[in-house]
Design a protein around this motif. Structure first.
Motif, PDB file in Angstrom:
ATOM      1  N   LEU A   8       0.825  -1.207   0.000  1.00 31.89           N
ATOM      2  CA  LEU A   8       0.000   0.000   0.000  1.00 31.89           C
ATOM      3  C   LEU A   8       0.859   1.257   0.000  1.00 31.89           C
ATOM      4  O   LEU A   8       0.472   2.280  -0.582  1.00 31.89           O
ATOM      5  N   THR A   9       2.031   1.185   0.635  1.00 31.97           N
ATOM      6  CA  THR A   9       2.947   2.332   0.609  1.00 31.97           C
ATOM      7  C   THR A   9       3.388   2.638  -0.815  1.00 31.97           C
ATOM      8  O   THR A   9       3.431   3.804  -1.239  1.00 31.97           O
ATOM      9  N   GLY A  10       3.708   1.586  -1.575  1.00 34.14           N
ATOM     10  CA  GLY A  10       4.075   1.793  -2.970  1.00 34.14           C
ATOM     11  C   GLY A  10       2.936   2.359  -3.788  1.00 34.14           C
ATOM     12  O   GLY A  10       3.135   3.253  -4.624  1.00 34.14           O
ATOM     13  N   PHE A  11       1.718   1.862  -3.555  1.00 36.30           N
ATOM     14  CA  PHE A  11       0.568   2.388  -4.284  1.00 36.30           C
ATOM     15  C   PHE A  11       0.306   3.846  -3.919  1.00 36.30           C
ATOM     16  O   PHE A  11      -0.015   4.666  -4.789  1.00 36.30           O
ATOM     17  N   ASP A  12       0.437   4.181  -2.631  1.00 38.22           N
ATOM     18  CA  ASP A  12       0.239   5.562  -2.200  1.00 38.22           C
ATOM     19  C   ASP A  12       1.305   6.492  -2.780  1.00 38.22           C
ATOM     20  O   ASP A  12       1.025   7.656  -3.085  1.00 38.22           O
ATOM     21  N   PHE A  13       2.520   5.978  -2.923  1.00 36.92           N
ATOM     22  CA  PHE A  13       3.573   6.779  -3.562  1.00 36.92           C
ATOM     23  C   PHE A  13       3.210   7.049  -5.022  1.00 36.92           C
ATOM     24  O   PHE A  13       3.390   8.172  -5.524  1.00 36.92           O
ATOM     25  N   PHE A  14       2.704   6.030  -5.710  1.00 33.92           N
ATOM     26  CA  PHE A  14       2.248   6.225  -7.091  1.00 33.92           C
ATOM     27  C   PHE A  14       1.099   7.224  -7.147  1.00 33.92           C
ATOM     28  O   PHE A  14       1.056   8.101  -8.025  1.00 33.92           O
ATOM     29  N   LEU A  15       0.150   7.134  -6.202  1.00 36.67           N
ATOM     30  CA  LEU A  15      -0.991   8.048  -6.172  1.00 36.67           C
ATOM     31  C   LEU A  15      -0.524   9.473  -5.937  1.00 36.67           C
ATOM     32  O   LEU A  15      -1.028  10.421  -6.559  1.00 36.67           O
ATOM     33  N   ASN A  16       0.449   9.650  -5.036  1.00 35.04           N
ATOM     34  CA  ASN A  16       0.981  10.974  -4.773  1.00 35.04           C
ATOM     35  C   ASN A  16       1.673  11.548  -6.010  1.00 35.04           C
ATOM     36  O   ASN A  16       1.498  12.719  -6.361  1.00 35.04           O
ATOM     37  N   THR A  17       2.451  10.707  -6.699  1.00 35.07           N
ATOM     38  CA  THR A  17       3.129  11.155  -7.921  1.00 35.07           C
ATOM     39  C   THR A  17       2.126  11.493  -9.013  1.00 35.07           C
ATOM     40  O   THR A  17       2.270  12.501  -9.723  1.00 35.07           O
ATOM     41  N   PHE A  18       1.073  10.659  -9.135  1.00 33.81           N
ATOM     42  CA  PHE A  18       0.051  10.908 -10.153  1.00 33.81           C
ATOM     43  C   PHE A  18      -0.685  12.216  -9.871  1.00 33.81           C
ATOM     44  O   PHE A  18      -0.943  13.010 -10.797  1.00 33.81           O
ATOM     45  N   ALA A  19      -1.059  12.469  -8.615  1.00 29.67           N
ATOM     46  CA  ALA A  19      -1.760  13.699  -8.271  1.00 29.67           C
ATOM     47  C   ALA A  19      -0.889  14.919  -8.545  1.00 29.67           C
ATOM     48  O   ALA A  19      -1.361  15.942  -9.058  1.00 29.67           O
ATOM     49  N   ASP A  20       0.401  14.814  -8.220  1.00 31.32           N
ATOM     50  CA  ASP A  20       1.314  15.928  -8.462  1.00 31.32           C
ATOM     51  C   ASP A  20       1.468  16.180  -9.966  1.00 31.32           C
ATOM     52  O   ASP A  20       1.453  17.339 -10.415  1.00 31.32           O
ATOM     53  N   ASP A  21       1.610  15.115 -10.753  1.00 29.52           N
ATOM     54  CA  ASP A  21       1.749  15.269 -12.206  1.00 29.52           C
ATOM     55  C   ASP A  21       0.466  15.818 -12.828  1.00 29.52           C
ATOM     56  O   ASP A  21       0.518  16.641 -13.756  1.00 29.52           O
ATOM     57  N   ALA A  22      -0.687  15.345 -12.334  1.00 31.75           N
ATOM     58  CA  ALA A  22      -1.965  15.821 -12.877  1.00 31.75           C
ATOM     59  C   ALA A  22      -2.143  17.316 -12.609  1.00 31.75           C
ATOM     60  O   ALA A  22      -2.548  18.077 -13.498  1.00 31.75           O
ATOM     61  N   CYS A  23      -1.820  17.742 -11.397  1.00 37.72           N
ATOM     62  CA  CYS A  23      -1.941  19.165 -11.070  1.00 37.72           C
ATOM     63  C   CYS A  23      -0.950  19.999 -11.879  1.00 37.72           C
ATOM     64  O   CYS A  23      -1.262  21.116 -12.296  1.00 37.72           O
ATOM     65  N   SER A  24       0.234  19.464 -12.094  1.00 35.76           N
ATOM     66  CA  SER A  24       1.211  20.183 -12.924  1.00 35.76           C
ATOM     67  C   SER A  24       0.694  20.320 -14.351  1.00 35.76           C
ATOM     68  O   SER A  24       0.878  21.370 -14.991  1.00 35.76           O
ATOM     69  N   ALA A  25       0.042  19.271 -14.856  1.00 31.03           N
ATOM     70  CA  ALA A  25      -0.533  19.342 -16.196  1.00 31.03           C
ATOM     71  C   ALA A  25      -1.664  20.369 -16.262  1.00 31.03           C
ATOM     72  O   ALA A  25      -1.789  21.112 -17.252  1.00 31.03           O
ATOM     73  N   PHE A  26      -2.498  20.426 -15.216  1.00 33.52           N
ATOM     74  CA  PHE A  26      -3.551  21.437 -15.167  1.00 33.52           C
ATOM     75  C   PHE A  26      -2.955  22.840 -15.149  1.00 33.52           C
ATOM     76  O   PHE A  26      -3.479  23.765 -15.789  1.00 33.52           O
ATOM     77  N   GLU A  27      -1.882  23.029 -14.406  1.00 34.37           N
ATOM     78  CA  GLU A  27      -1.226  24.343 -14.350  1.00 34.37           C
ATOM     79  C   GLU A  27      -0.646  24.721 -15.702  1.00 34.37           C
ATOM     80  O   GLU A  27      -0.731  25.883 -16.129  1.00 34.37           O
ATOM     81  N   ASP A  28      -0.057  23.757 -16.399  1.00 34.50           N
ATOM     82  CA  ASP A  28       0.466  24.026 -17.743  1.00 34.50           C
ATOM     83  C   ASP A  28      -0.658  24.382 -18.711  1.00 34.50           C
ATOM     84  O   ASP A  28      -0.501  25.269 -19.559  1.00 34.50           O
ATOM     85  N   PHE A  29      -1.790  23.677 -18.577  1.00 33.55           N
ATOM     86  CA  PHE A  29      -2.924  23.973 -19.446  1.00 33.55           C
ATOM     87  C   PHE A  29      -3.459  25.376 -19.187  1.00 33.55           C
ATOM     88  O   PHE A  29      -3.858  26.073 -20.129  1.00 33.55           O
ATOM     89  N   GLU A  30      -3.477  25.789 -17.917  1.00 34.81           N
ATOM     90  CA  GLU A  30      -3.968  27.126 -17.592  1.00 34.81           C
ATOM     91  C   GLU A  30      -3.064  28.204 -18.190  1.00 34.81           C
ATOM     92  O   GLU A  30      -3.550  29.235 -18.666  1.00 34.81           O
ATOM     93  N   GLU A  31      -1.758  27.973 -18.192  1.00 31.62           N
ATOM     94  CA  GLU A  31      -0.821  28.961 -18.719  1.00 31.62           C
ATOM     95  C   GLU A  31      -0.776  28.952 -20.243  1.00 31.62           C
ATOM     96  O   GLU A  31      -0.740  30.004 -20.875  1.00 31.62           O
ATOM     97  N   ASN A  32      -0.780  27.772 -20.842  1.00 30.20           N
ATOM     98  CA  ASN A  32      -0.673  27.671 -22.303  1.00 30.20           C
ATOM     99  C   ASN A  32      -1.480  26.474 -22.791  1.00 30.20           C
ATOM    100  O   ASN A  32      -0.951  25.369 -22.908  1.00 30.20           O
ATOM    101  N   PRO A  33      -2.777  26.667 -23.070  1.00 30.18           N
ATOM    102  CA  PRO A  33      -3.625  25.525 -23.446  1.00 30.18           C
ATOM    103  C   PRO A  33      -3.183  24.831 -24.731  1.00 30.18           C
ATOM    104  O   PRO A  33      -3.371  23.625 -24.875  1.00 30.18           O
ATOM    105  N   GLN A  34      -2.617  25.589 -25.665  1.00 27.57           N
ATOM    106  CA  GLN A  34      -2.291  24.996 -26.959  1.00 27.57           C
ATOM    107  C   GLN A  34      -1.143  23.996 -26.874  1.00 27.57           C
ATOM    108  O   GLN A  34      -1.148  22.976 -27.560  1.00 27.57           O
ATOM    109  N   ASN A  35      -0.143  24.292 -26.039  1.00 29.91           N
ATOM    110  CA  ASN A  35       1.035  23.434 -25.940  1.00 29.91           C
ATOM    111  C   ASN A  35       0.991  22.511 -24.732  1.00 29.91           C
ATOM    112  O   ASN A  35       1.995  21.897 -24.376  1.00 29.91           O
ATOM    113  N   SER A  36      -0.164  22.417 -24.081  1.00 29.87           N
ATOM    114  CA  SER A  36      -0.273  21.570 -22.899  1.00 29.87           C
ATOM    115  C   SER A  36      -0.461  20.110 -23.294  1.00 29.87           C
ATOM    116  O   SER A  36      -1.018  19.793 -24.351  1.00 29.87           O
ATOM    117  N   SER A  37       0.004  19.223 -22.420  1.00 28.38           N
ATOM    118  CA  SER A  37      -0.183  17.787 -22.656  1.00 28.38           C
ATOM    119  C   SER A  37      -1.636  17.372 -22.532  1.00 28.38           C
ATOM    120  O   SER A  37      -2.022  16.293 -22.968  1.00 28.38           O
TER     121      SER A  37
END
Length: 410
Positions: A174-203
């Motif tokens: 479960l620790t490994g899964f929670d680490f993956f969940l934490n990384t996924f949430a951080d990456d998802a929020c980073s992607a949302f932030e990139d989309f807010e700044e530049n929607p055309q070049n966002s992933s």
């Protein structure tokens, strides 16, 4: 005390010299620490579940809002096709092509909603159930270990150690899964932030439900240009209607009363500014009300009666004018929705809300869940080895009788 009372004698407890007393307190300390950590992880897992569900609702809400807007536009274009089909089949064909494009984008958005909602639901609820089951069993085992430790029932030590070893392995999983969940949430929020700044070049540009910019921009420009030119030409030729109605062109006040409102500026971008219309201008959808005053309805009056009453506009011409004016008014009514789709305003606003209000809490929750689960796993490892030391140190001692009596009782 209960055992001593039932046995009527003293209870002999081996392995309680000065050295084993330290092991006893270590077991008590780490068991209590594991109970506290398990309870904390359970509470954190529940909080993470709530925040993840809130994030899912926001992400799915992006698609639902876009679908609602597209459905409204499709309904209007279908109504326009019905009105204009007898008079202009070419426009109806163009509207039908636009409707098909909108339906295609609508299906893409629906797949996005279904896939995103099901994936997030499956991941979050599976994680929460796994945490709940493992940690609940862990709490029960920890309490049972405390009881066995106080009773000093050595055969139960092996069972406890075996159960703790399995639970420790599950905690690390479960620790490994929670680490993956934490990384996924951080990456998802980073992607949302990139989309807010530049929607055309966002992933996320290919994932979030936005209509293709080239299609939507061209559609908006054509609609604005067509409506603007039509209203300008209609106002230019209003003198014909004045003469038909018997209104003098010198009477500027009356002329202004039937001027058609043009909500578009004359610039190249044809900005939609409905507030720019004069107060005495009428909506183009109300033009049919004026034309109805000079329309001759065959079912009601004869041609001679219509001529005497000044109603000389044929009913067929009135129906065509009504169809065009009503269609253009329908376009004007949905024009803000078309602009919203073209500029992807719904998606951008939702993403901005997620970044501002949800990213920081979800990052904190997943990070706290991972760190607390890691702490519990480490505590469980230490606890297992402490129980092993306790079992090994007591293995050379004879098994105590739960009701060992003193010599005076023999």
């Amino acid at each position: 005390m209960i055992v001593k009372y039932l046995c009527g004698g003293s209870v002999s407890l081996p392995c309680l010299n000065h050295y084993y007393l330290h092991i006893f307190f270590l077991l008590l300390f780490f068991t209590s620490l594991a109970i506290v950590a398990s309870s904390f992880v359970l509470a954190t897992s529940q909080k993470t579940l709530r925040r993840t569900e809130k994030l899912k609702e926001s992400v799915v809400g992006i698609g639902e809002d876009a679908l609602g807007t597209i459905s409204k536009v499709i309904k209007t274009t279908n109504q326009m096709q019905f009105l204009l089909l007898p008079y202009n089949p070419q426009i109806c064909a163009s509207l039908n092509s636009t409707t098909q494009d909108l339906r295609s984008n609508s299906r893409v958005i629906r797949r996005f909603i279904d896939k995103s909602g099901q994936s997030i639901d499956k991941a979050t609820h599976t994680s929460y159930i796994a945490h709940f089951v493992v940690l609940t069993i862990n709490l029960v085992t920890l309490v049972a270990a405390l009881v066995l430790m106080l009773l000093h029932w050595r055969p139960g030590f092996i069972i406890i150690i075996f159960c703790f070893w399995i639970l420790t392995s599950l905690c690390w999983f479960l620790t490994g899964f929670d680490f993956f969940l934490n990384t996924f949430a951080d990456d998802a929020c980073s992607a949302f932030e990139d989309f807010e700044e530049n929607p055309q070049n966002s992933s996320l540009g290919s994932m979030l439900p936005c209509i293709d910019e080239s299609f939507s921009g061209k559609l908006i420009a054509n609609i604005g240009y067509t409506i603007h030119r039509f209203i300008v030409e209609l106002n230019t030729n209003m003198s014909v209607i004045y003469r038909l109605l018997g209104i003098s062109e010198e009477n500027e006040e009356l002329m202004g009363a039937i001027k058609i409102c043009d909500p578009f500026s004359g610039a190249l971008n044809f900005s939609y500014v409905p507030q720019s219309c004069p107060q005495d201008a009428i909506r183009i959808g109300d033009l049919s009300k004026i034309l109805a005053q000079i329309t001759c309805h065959k079912e009601v009056s004869t041609r001679e009666e219509c001529r005497k009453e000044g109603r000389f506009l044929p009913e067929a011409s009135y129906n065509m004018a009504h169809a065009y004016s009503r269609s253009i008014q329908d376009l004007l009514d949905i024009y803000p929705d078309l602009q919203t789709l073209a500029k992807c305003t719904v998606v951008k606003n939702k993403v901005a809300e997620i970044v501002s209000h949800q990213c920081r809490p979800i990052r904190m929750s997943t990070k706290l869940l991972w760190s607390s689960m890691l702490s519990l796993s480490i505590i469980m490892v230490v606890l297992v080895f402490t129980w092993l030391v306790e079992a090994l140190q007591c293995s050379g001692k004879p098994p105590p009788s739960i009701c060992s009596r003193s010599p005076r009782s023999i």
